[in-house]
Design a protein around this motif. Structure first.
Motif, PDB file in Angstrom:
ATOM      1  N   SER A 122       0.828  -1.210   0.000  1.00 56.51           N
ATOM      2  CA  SER A 122       0.000   0.000   0.000  1.00 56.51           C
ATOM      3  C   SER A 122       0.863   1.261   0.000  1.00 56.51           C
ATOM      4  O   SER A 122       0.527   2.245  -0.658  1.00 56.51           O
ATOM      5  N   GLU A 123       1.993   1.234   0.698  1.00 58.43           N
ATOM      6  CA  GLU A 123       2.913   2.382   0.697  1.00 58.43           C
ATOM      7  C   GLU A 123       3.541   2.570  -0.682  1.00 58.43           C
ATOM      8  O   GLU A 123       3.682   3.693  -1.158  1.00 58.43           O
ATOM      9  N   ASP A 160       2.208   1.699  -3.532  1.00 58.05           N
ATOM     10  CA  ASP A 160       1.151   2.218  -4.394  1.00 58.05           C
ATOM     11  C   ASP A 160       0.913   3.706  -4.145  1.00 58.05           C
ATOM     12  O   ASP A 160       0.736   4.488  -5.086  1.00 58.05           O
ATOM     13  N   ARG A 161       0.928   4.106  -2.874  1.00 61.80           N
ATOM     14  CA  ARG A 161       0.722   5.511  -2.523  1.00 61.80           C
ATOM     15  C   ARG A 161       1.839   6.376  -3.107  1.00 61.80           C
ATOM     16  O   ARG A 161       1.591   7.437  -3.695  1.00 61.80           O
ATOM     17  N   VAL A 162       3.069   5.927  -2.988  1.00 64.21           N
ATOM     18  CA  VAL A 162       4.208   6.679  -3.523  1.00 64.21           C
ATOM     19  C   VAL A 162       4.131   6.745  -5.045  1.00 64.21           C
ATOM     20  O   VAL A 162       4.414   7.784  -5.653  1.00 64.21           O
ATOM     21  N   ARG A 220       1.398   6.686  -6.900  1.00 66.30           N
ATOM     22  CA  ARG A 220       0.354   7.644  -7.255  1.00 66.30           C
ATOM     23  C   ARG A 220       0.834   9.078  -7.045  1.00 66.30           C
ATOM     24  O   ARG A 220       0.579   9.962  -7.855  1.00 66.30           O
ATOM     25  N   GLN A 221       1.532   9.291  -5.937  1.00 63.72           N
ATOM     26  CA  GLN A 221       1.966  10.637  -5.576  1.00 63.72           C
ATOM     27  C   GLN A 221       2.998  11.183  -6.563  1.00 63.72           C
ATOM     28  O   GLN A 221       2.990  12.367  -6.877  1.00 63.72           O
ATOM     29  N   PHE A 222       3.865  10.319  -7.071  1.00 64.05           N
ATOM     30  CA  PHE A 222       4.945  10.791  -7.931  1.00 64.05           C
ATOM     31  C   PHE A 222       4.782  10.378  -9.388  1.00 64.05           C
ATOM     32  O   PHE A 222       5.754  10.308 -10.134  1.00 64.05           O
ATOM     33  N   GLY A 223       3.578  10.098  -9.814  1.00 63.35           N
ATOM     34  CA  GLY A 223       3.309   9.883 -11.219  1.00 63.35           C
ATOM     35  C   GLY A 223       3.503   8.472 -11.712  1.00 63.35           C
ATOM     36  O   GLY A 223       3.559   8.237 -12.903  1.00 63.35           O
TER      37      GLY A 223
END
Length: 102
Positions: free
Chosen positions: A69-70, A72-74, A76-79
């Protein structure tokens, strides 16, 4: 006369040199005689073997889920997204600036 001076100096200095050398080499010669120290060294070696390849050591399903999940979050956050290699260094494109004569 000179020989006796050398012998006198050697007799005075020899105990100090011996103590210093024993003090330096004793820890190196012991090689983990303490059982707790030996257990610590064994665990360090075991951890080194298990962690080869950059993997998590003994991960639980919860830890694996949290890691994903981390990531995936990173992403999404950085393209990042599907098909994007986030480990590759980004390529920058700088278009040539158009200059007008003044």
């Amino acid at each position: 006369m000179q020989a006796t001076t050398i012998l006198t100096r050697a007799r005075v200095a020899l105990p100090r040199i011996t103590k210093r050398n024993i003090g330096i080499t004793a820890p190196a010669l012991q090689k983990a005689s303490d059982p707790i120290q030996q257990l610590f060294l064994d665990k360090i070696r075991e951890y080194k073997q298990k962690s080869s390849g950059g993997k998590l050591v003994d991960p639980t399903p919860e830890i694996q889920k949290e890691k994903q999940s981390e990531l995936d979050r990173v992403a999404r956050q950085f393209g990042g997204g599907s098909g994007v290699d986030m480990t590759k260094f980004p390529e920058f494109k700088f278009p040539e600036a158009k200059l007008s004569p003044s």
